[in-house]
Design a protein around this motif. Structure first.
Motif, PDB file in Angstrom:
ATOM      1  N   ALA A 185       0.830  -1.207   0.000  1.00  0.00           N
ATOM      2  CA  ALA A 185       0.000   0.000   0.000  1.00  0.00           C
ATOM      3  C   ALA A 185       0.866   1.259   0.000  1.00  0.00           C
ATOM      4  CB  ALA A 185      -0.962   0.003   1.185  1.00  0.00           C
ATOM      5  N   HIS A 186       1.670   1.384  -1.043  1.00  0.00           N
ATOM      6  CA  HIS A 186       2.615   2.497  -1.167  1.00  0.00           C
ATOM      7  C   HIS A 186       1.925   3.831  -0.900  1.00  0.00           C
ATOM      8  CE1 HIS A 186       4.917   5.606  -3.347  1.00  0.00           C
ATOM      9  NE2 HIS A 186       5.979   4.874  -3.069  1.00  0.00           N
ATOM     10  N   ASN A 187       2.557   4.622  -0.036  1.00  0.00           N
ATOM     11  CA  ASN A 187       2.048   5.944   0.315  1.00  0.00           C
ATOM     12  C   ASN A 187       2.943   6.995  -0.363  1.00  0.00           C
ATOM     13  OD1 ASN A 187       1.164   8.299   1.539  1.00  0.00           O
ATOM     14  ND2 ASN A 187       1.731   7.691   3.609  1.00  0.00           N
ATOM     15  N   PRO A 188       2.413   7.797  -1.312  1.00  0.00           N
ATOM     16  CA  PRO A 188       1.001   8.115  -1.471  1.00  0.00           C
ATOM     17  C   PRO A 188       0.285   7.450  -2.648  1.00  0.00           C
ATOM     18  CG  PRO A 188       2.302   9.793  -2.548  1.00  0.00           C
ATOM     19  CD  PRO A 188       3.281   8.791  -1.992  1.00  0.00           C
ATOM     20  N   THR A 189       0.955   6.643  -3.460  1.00  0.00           N
ATOM     21  CA  THR A 189       0.355   6.266  -4.746  1.00  0.00           C
ATOM     22  C   THR A 189      -0.630   5.108  -4.668  1.00  0.00           C
ATOM     23  OG1 THR A 189       2.051   4.649  -5.378  1.00  0.00           O
ATOM     24  CG2 THR A 189       2.505   6.978  -5.863  1.00  0.00           C
ATOM     25  N   GLY A 190      -0.496   4.241  -3.653  1.00  0.00           N
ATOM     26  CA  GLY A 190      -1.345   3.053  -3.612  1.00  0.00           C
ATOM     27  C   GLY A 190      -0.957   2.009  -4.633  1.00  0.00           C
ATOM     28  N   CYS A 191       0.156   2.195  -5.325  1.00  0.00           N
ATOM     29  CA  CYS A 191       0.619   1.255  -6.355  1.00  0.00           C
ATOM     30  C   CYS A 191       1.781   0.429  -5.814  1.00  0.00           C
ATOM     31  CB  CYS A 191       1.085   2.006  -7.607  1.00  0.00           C
ATOM     32  SG  CYS A 191      -0.219   2.905  -8.462  1.00  0.00           S
ATOM     33  N   ASP A 192       1.646  -0.886  -5.854  1.00  0.00           N
ATOM     34  CA  ASP A 192       2.692  -1.787  -5.380  1.00  0.00           C
ATOM     35  C   ASP A 192       3.269  -2.595  -6.536  1.00  0.00           C
ATOM     36  OD1 ASP A 192       2.207  -0.975  -2.793  1.00  0.00           O
ATOM     37  OD2 ASP A 192       0.970  -2.707  -2.282  1.00  0.00           O
ATOM     38  N   PRO A 193       4.559  -2.959  -6.456  1.00  0.00           N
ATOM     39  CA  PRO A 193       5.104  -3.882  -7.452  1.00  0.00           C
ATOM     40  C   PRO A 193       4.385  -5.229  -7.406  1.00  0.00           C
ATOM     41  CG  PRO A 193       6.871  -2.799  -6.213  1.00  0.00           C
ATOM     42  CD  PRO A 193       5.585  -2.470  -5.513  1.00  0.00           C
ATOM     43  N   THR A 194       4.395  -5.930  -8.520  1.00  0.00           N
ATOM     44  CA  THR A 194       3.855  -7.284  -8.556  1.00  0.00           C
ATOM     45  C   THR A 194       4.825  -8.234  -7.857  1.00  0.00           C
ATOM     46  OG1 THR A 194       4.940  -7.825 -10.645  1.00  0.00           O
ATOM     47  CG2 THR A 194       2.759  -6.771 -10.778  1.00  0.00           C
ATOM     48  N   ASP A 195       4.386  -9.460  -7.617  1.00  0.00           N
ATOM     49  CA  ASP A 195       5.269 -10.455  -6.998  1.00  0.00           C
ATOM     50  C   ASP A 195       6.538 -10.642  -7.833  1.00  0.00           C
ATOM     51  OD1 ASP A 195       3.356 -10.734  -5.065  1.00  0.00           O
ATOM     52  OD2 ASP A 195       2.642 -12.703  -5.735  1.00  0.00           O
ATOM     53  N   GLU A 196       6.377 -10.700  -9.144  1.00  0.00           N
ATOM     54  CA  GLU A 196       7.527 -10.899 -10.018  1.00  0.00           C
ATOM     55  C   GLU A 196       8.457  -9.687  -9.965  1.00  0.00           C
ATOM     56  OE1 GLU A 196      10.244 -12.626 -12.178  1.00  0.00           O
ATOM     57  OE2 GLU A 196       8.428 -13.652 -11.493  1.00  0.00           O
ATOM     58  N   GLN A 197       7.888  -8.509  -9.904  1.00  0.00           N
ATOM     59  CA  GLN A 197       8.711  -7.303  -9.824  1.00  0.00           C
ATOM     60  C   GLN A 197       9.468  -7.244  -8.493  1.00  0.00           C
ATOM     61  OE1 GLN A 197       5.650  -4.393 -10.616  1.00  0.00           O
ATOM     62  NE2 GLN A 197       6.247  -4.180 -12.773  1.00  0.00           N
ATOM     63  N   TRP A 198       8.839  -7.668  -7.412  1.00  0.00           N
ATOM     64  CA  TRP A 198       9.544  -7.716  -6.128  1.00  0.00           C
ATOM     65  C   TRP A 198      10.742  -8.656  -6.218  1.00  0.00           C
ATOM     66  CZ3 TRP A 198       9.638  -4.180  -2.765  1.00  0.00           C
ATOM     67  CH2 TRP A 198       8.498  -3.482  -2.343  1.00  0.00           C
TER      68      TRP A 198
END
Length: 406
Positions: A185-198
């Motif tokens: 829950a990235h603050n402020p964007t609400g956009c998280d990397p996917t599992d593969e991106q992590w």
């Protein structure tokens, strides 16, 4: 002349100034989308029922007192927090390579972690996402880091993560740079990397010998599932990376003013834990000496009792589900109004905040003309929405976007 005559006035902290403006506004349709706290459907702060129950139990327990906790805090809290974050099956937990230190919520955990990295390990450069939580830079700068650099994160054109830019920037980072990562829950964007991106980020950080410092402010609160919200941190730990993770129990327990947090430290060798704890003891001793007990007892009791833990899980599902519902409702209303632009990003994002894509001019117009308070960056607290104000908010956004095209 006074010694303080040359002290310059510091700029106001936007989110608190916004709240003051909201509180002073007498308009009947005012809406606060700025404050970073959960609100019920009635627009009120919500004390979790399991927290209420535990506070009654603690008040009746005559064995408790108000003596100092140890410098590193309530051991039951730290152990439970580490297990919640990493999972009991994590090799670092099983092999005693993970320790916890109670801190003054997530902010305090970030600060004592940053002080340790700067003063004990000698690291002097940190990386933060562009944009990031407004306090990250202040914390690391105050801890004495010499350089703070941004890595690309938000792409305003796609309203999503600029993952290629992020990877490129981290590949250019010098060895031993500290990388601040939002666990979920990235603050402020609400956009998280996917599992593969992590997984890709994990390999870059390993290859470049960077130090990952996760900020976990929303575990369980983001999706309603604590395990899902901890997947990124758990992957790094299982891959053998040493790391720090600040944990906050403000949002997921509604304990905002109790300042309950934990710093989880994952090491490669359990024999190093004792020395690390002694140095962290000195860091804490020099800052706030020792942490408060009440909120720590509430969280520790909840996380270590099967029945109370189940009640807590029900609570975080209620909060996360309401926020998801508000996201969908706002998007649907904007689409129905024919509001210029695309709005699917509101429902793609996760957690309390939505990076709406609204411009500073549009946000200022929302405040001045419609009494809707949100940060100039366009970050909006989805928990501030309700069935009573959704139509007003959607119509106001439509008006702002139409009058002042981006």
């Amino acid at each position: 002349m006074s010694r303080f005559a040359d002290v310059q006035t510091a700029p106001p902290i936007e989110v608190f100034a916004l709240t003051r403006g909201f509180n002073a506004d007498q308009h009947p349709k005012k809406v606060n989308l700025g404050v970073g706290a959960y609100r019920s459907e009635e627009g009120k702060p919500w004390v979790l029922p399991v927290v209420r129950k535990l506070e009654v139990m603690l008040a009746a327990d005559e064995t408790l007192n108000h003596e100092y906790l140890p410098v590193l805090g309530l051991d039951a809290l730290s152990k439970a927090a580490v297990h919640l974050l990493l999972g009991t099956d994590c090799p670092a937990v099983i092999e005693n390579r993970a320790i916890g230190v109670q801190a003054l919520s997530g902010t305090g955990a970030l600060y004592i972690g940053a002080l340790f990295l700067r003063k004990i390990l000698g690291y002097d450069t940190y990386y933060y996402s562009q944009p990031t939580w407004g306090n990250h830079k202040l914390i690391f700068d105050t801890a004495g880091f010499k350089q703070g650099r941004a890595y690309r994160y938000w792409d305003p054109k796609t309203k999503n993560i600029d993952f290629d830019g992020m990877c490129e920037d981290l590949r250019q980072a010098p060895e031993n740079s500290v990388v601040i990562l939002h666990a979920c829950a990235h603050n402020p964007t609400g956009c998280d990397p996917t599992d593969e991106q992590w997984k890709q980020l994990c390999e870059i950080i390993r290859e470049k010998k960077l130090f990952p410092f996760f900020d976990s402010a929303y575990q369980g609160f983001a999706s309603g599932d604590p395990d899902k919200d901890a997947k990124a941190v758990r992957h790094f730990a299982k891959e053998g990376l040493e790391l720090f993770c600040s944990q906050s129990f403000s949002k997921n327990f509604g304990l905002y003013n109790e300042r309950v947090g934990n710093l989880t430290v994952v090491m490669s060798d359990p024999e190093l834990a004792a020395a690390v704890q002694t140095q962290l003891t000195l860091v804490v001793r020099a800052t706030y000496s020792n942490p408060p007990a009440h909120g720590a007892r509430v969280v520790a009791a909840t996380l270590t009792n099967k029945d109370l833990f189940a009640e807590w899980q029900d609570c975080i599902k209620v909060m996360s589900a309401r926020i998801i519902q508000m996201r969908e409702a706002l998007r649907d209303r904007l689409v129905k109004l024919g509001t210029p632009g695309t709005w699917d990003h509101i429902t793609r994002q996760i957690g309390m905040f939505s990076f709406t894509g609204l411009t500073p001019q549009q946000c200022e117009y929302l405040i001045s003309e419609h009494h809707i308070y949100m940060l100039r960056s366009g970050r909006a607290n989805m928990a501030g929405l309700s069935s009573a104000n959704l139509d007003h908010v959607a119509a106001a956004i439509h008006d702002a976007v139409t009058k002042f095209p981006a």
